[in-house]
Write an enzyme that holds these catalytic residues in place. Structure first.
Site, mmCIF file in Angstrom:
data_model
loop_
_atom_site.group_PDB
_atom_site.id
_atom_site.type_symbol
_atom_site.label_atom_id
_atom_site.label_comp_id
_atom_site.label_asym_id
_atom_site.label_seq_id
_atom_site.Cartn_x
_atom_site.Cartn_y
_atom_site.Cartn_z
ATOM 1 N N TYR A 106 0.803 -1.137 0.040
ATOM 2 C CA TYR A 106 0.165 -0.002 -0.052
ATOM 3 C C TYR A 106 0.963 1.289 -0.080
ATOM 4 O O TYR A 106 0.529 2.194 -0.679
ATOM 5 C CB TYR A 106 -0.819 -0.044 1.155
ATOM 6 C CG TYR A 106 -1.712 1.522 1.346
ATOM 7 C CD1 TYR A 106 -2.732 1.584 0.811
ATOM 8 C CD2 TYR A 106 -1.351 2.481 2.125
ATOM 9 C CE1 TYR A 106 -3.717 2.659 0.873
ATOM 10 C CE2 TYR A 106 -1.704 3.353 2.497
ATOM 11 C CZ TYR A 106 -3.008 3.556 1.750
ATOM 12 O OH TYR A 106 -3.780 4.924 1.932
ATOM 13 N N ASP B 85 -8.668 -3.177 -1.211
ATOM 14 C CA ASP B 85 -9.892 -2.121 -1.412
ATOM 15 C C ASP B 85 -9.432 -0.880 -2.288
ATOM 16 O O ASP B 85 -10.025 -0.308 -3.032
ATOM 17 C CB ASP B 85 -10.391 -1.907 -0.369
ATOM 18 C CG ASP B 85 -9.742 -1.383 1.097
ATOM 19 O OD1 ASP B 85 -9.630 0.016 0.988
ATOM 20 O OD2 ASP B 85 -8.859 -2.027 1.585
ATOM 21 N N LYS C 132 -11.485 -8.530 5.545
ATOM 22 C CA LYS C 132 -11.814 -6.882 5.937
ATOM 23 C C LYS C 132 -12.498 -6.620 4.648
ATOM 24 O O LYS C 132 -12.101 -6.606 3.433
ATOM 25 C CB LYS C 132 -10.546 -6.104 6.174
ATOM 26 C CG LYS C 132 -11.266 -4.591 6.231
ATOM 27 C CD LYS C 132 -9.869 -3.593 6.011
ATOM 28 C CE LYS C 132 -9.424 -3.453 4.841
ATOM 29 N NZ LYS C 132 -8.514 -2.368 4.263
#
Length: 522
Positions: free
Chosen positions: A265, A300, A372
């Site tokens: 990330y 996500d 998640k």
């Protein structure tokens, strides 16, 4: 193995996992040869060094900067601190204070034997590990004393006022409304700070600073409201960015339960150097593993910059990679909150079927992971009534497919930071659907050869092919080519590369081996 509703080809799943494992093994060889300023500051913190100097610079930063300036960091902070302990008879905190006061030059002391240095550090290391074990046991005992672990999704809510004391007020209200996890959003830009601020903070933009004192305050407040409610309230924060392992250590000391921690990330979305991030994520995950912390990964986020229909396979490929990197850091599947999201454009015909197929596929491929699941954000509008419907569909997918960490969608997502009333309506929406559809997932089957089975098969095939390509390229060239999230990053670019050093002969991290033995609870 559970029967697959999607009729997944598990031989293909094994191939994908094998590709990811080889990518992680190749990358681990690089990781094992390097350390970073963040890793060394973490070792200082784990040795008990805390506080700030006369200029409010954190003492772990003072010590590591001192060693970096002398070209001595490749030997490792533990070596120099342990050597100073043998020579001076002082503890790590006193040594750090002397360095800060210019009373001690670590590299000019006589060098003692490795055996003496290790012996001096051993009781300090064990004391630190014992604190983390005690925190983990405290969580486990609290949960056991209050009826055991909650079944079904954990309702996850955020607070983001910028003021930790206001965060506590809002978090307490959210817990009373039904939240299971309180996530304190980190202030904008903190991931790019190459140090961790000290003490309680009351000013932040878009969130609140992640500091050890702020962690302590929130944990204390959630323990208090948890006793009142008779259930455990988890606390979540961020150990991403330039201080991944440092913040993980602070969270371990203060009893945090969930931490945002993704292998890629920071590289993709914060332009942090890939070499720096890959080394930092490894030690941070070892700490989280030992502390019993569940990590949240950030797949996500890919869907905020890439199309959720066309690029779904990159999400799955990244989940495989995050799993592989986590396992090599000693983090078990049960602590891997692999991320994904309900982010398909509502105008796409049969978009809900694609969402359901993607979520069911993640559950079947990663059966032990507390997945998640993130709510719709990209296509939320100022129409709160449509937003409430989008969130309801998202809630349905969670309960139908057994997602675990359920970040509640807000009907006002596109308008403002949620009010307490917005959160309350979001909780009511989720609880209504979770209650009325509690067992629906086990009652339905998917049509053989239908839209959902075909969609999952297509995504899995593309993800496996992508991982085969990544295995050939290696993780560094993969990131340089922009294969994830359509974002290209240079191997020697980004922030923090100057904080990466090659380990010298005799380097050691006294915490890594005991943490890698399977976690404090094993």
């Amino acid at each position: 193995m559970l029967e697959s509703k999607l009729n997944l080809d598990f031989k293909l799943v094994e191939q994908a996992r094998a590709h990811a494992a080889r990518v992680a093994d190749d990358t681990q060889r690089f990781i094992d040869g390097c350390t970073t300023v963040a890793v060394e500051r973490t070792i200082c913190r784990l040795l008990g060094i805390d506080g700030v100097d006369a200029s409010d610079v954190p003492l772990p930063s003072v010590v590591v900067d001192h060693l970096m300036d002398k070209g001595a960091l490749p030997q490792g902070a533990a070596f120099w601190i342990g050597n100073a302990m043998v020579e001076t008879g002082k503890g790590p905190q006193a040594i750090a204070e002397d360095v800060a006061a210019d009373k001690l030059e670590l590299t000019e002391l006589p060098v003692h034997s490795e055996a003496d240095i290790h012996a001096a550090l051993a009781p300090i290391v064990e004391e630190s590990l014992a604190k983390i074990r005690a925190r983990r046991k405290r969580r486990e005992d609290f949960i056991a004393a209050h009826g055991g672990e909650k079944q079904g999704p954990w309702v996850y809510l955020i607070v983001a006022t910028g003021n930790i004391y206001e965060d506590v007020v809002q978090a307490t209200a959210a817990a009373r409304q039904g939240a299971d996890v309180i996530a304190v959003i980190r202030t904008t830009g903190q991931s790019l700070l190459d140090y961790v601020p000290y003490g309680a903070t009351t000013e932040g933009f878009g969130g609140t600073y992640a500091t050890q004192e702020n962690f302590r305050l929130m944990r204390e407040a959630m323990d208090k409201v948890g006793e009142e409610l008779g259930r455990y309230i988890r606390v979540c924060n961020y150990c991403s960015g330039l201080c991944m392992p440092e913040i993980a250590a602070m969270g371990a000391f203060e009893g945090l339960d969930v931490m945002l921690n993704d292998a890629l990330y920071g590289i993709l979305f914060r332009d942090i150097n890939m070499q720096r991030t890959l080394v930092d994520q490894s030690f941070s995950r070892a700490i989280n593993a030992y502390a019993g912390v569940v990590i949240n990964t950030g797949e996500d986020n890919y869907l905020t910059t890439a199309d959720a229909v066309e690029e779904a396979h990159t999400v799955l490929a990244s989940q495989f990679l995050n799993e592989a990197f986590a396992l090599r850091a000693g983090l078990p599947e049960e602590q891997q909150g692999l991320g994904h999201a309900f982010e398909i454009d509502p105008d796409v015909e049969n978009g809900f079927l694609y969402e359901l197929a993607q979520a069911e596929m993640a559950r079947e491929i990663f059966p032990k992971a507390p997945l998640k699941y993130m709510p719709p954000t990209k296509f939320m509008t100022g129409n709160i009534f449509r937003g409430q419907v989008q969130d309801a569909l998202f809630n349905m997918v969670t309960i139908l497919t057994g997602q675990k960490i359920h970040l509640l969608g807000m009907m006002t997502e596109a308008i403002h930071t949620p009010f307490l009333s917005d959160r309350f309506l979001a909780i009511q929406n989720a609880q209504y659907i979770f209650r009325t559809m509690h067992d629906l997932g086990s009652e339905i089957v998917f049509k053989d050869g239908g839209i959902m089975q075909n969609r999952a098969a297509d995504v899995l095939k593309k993800a496996t092919d992508l991982l085969a390509q990544i295995e050939q390229l290696g993780i560094f060239e993969t990131l340089e080519r922009g294969i994830f999230a359509d974002i290209k990053r240079p191997r020697d670019g980004g922030k923090g590369l100057d904080g990466v050093v090659n380990k010298a002969a005799g380097y050691f991290n006294p915490f890594l081996a005991p943490m890698m033995k399977g976690g404090a609870g094993k």
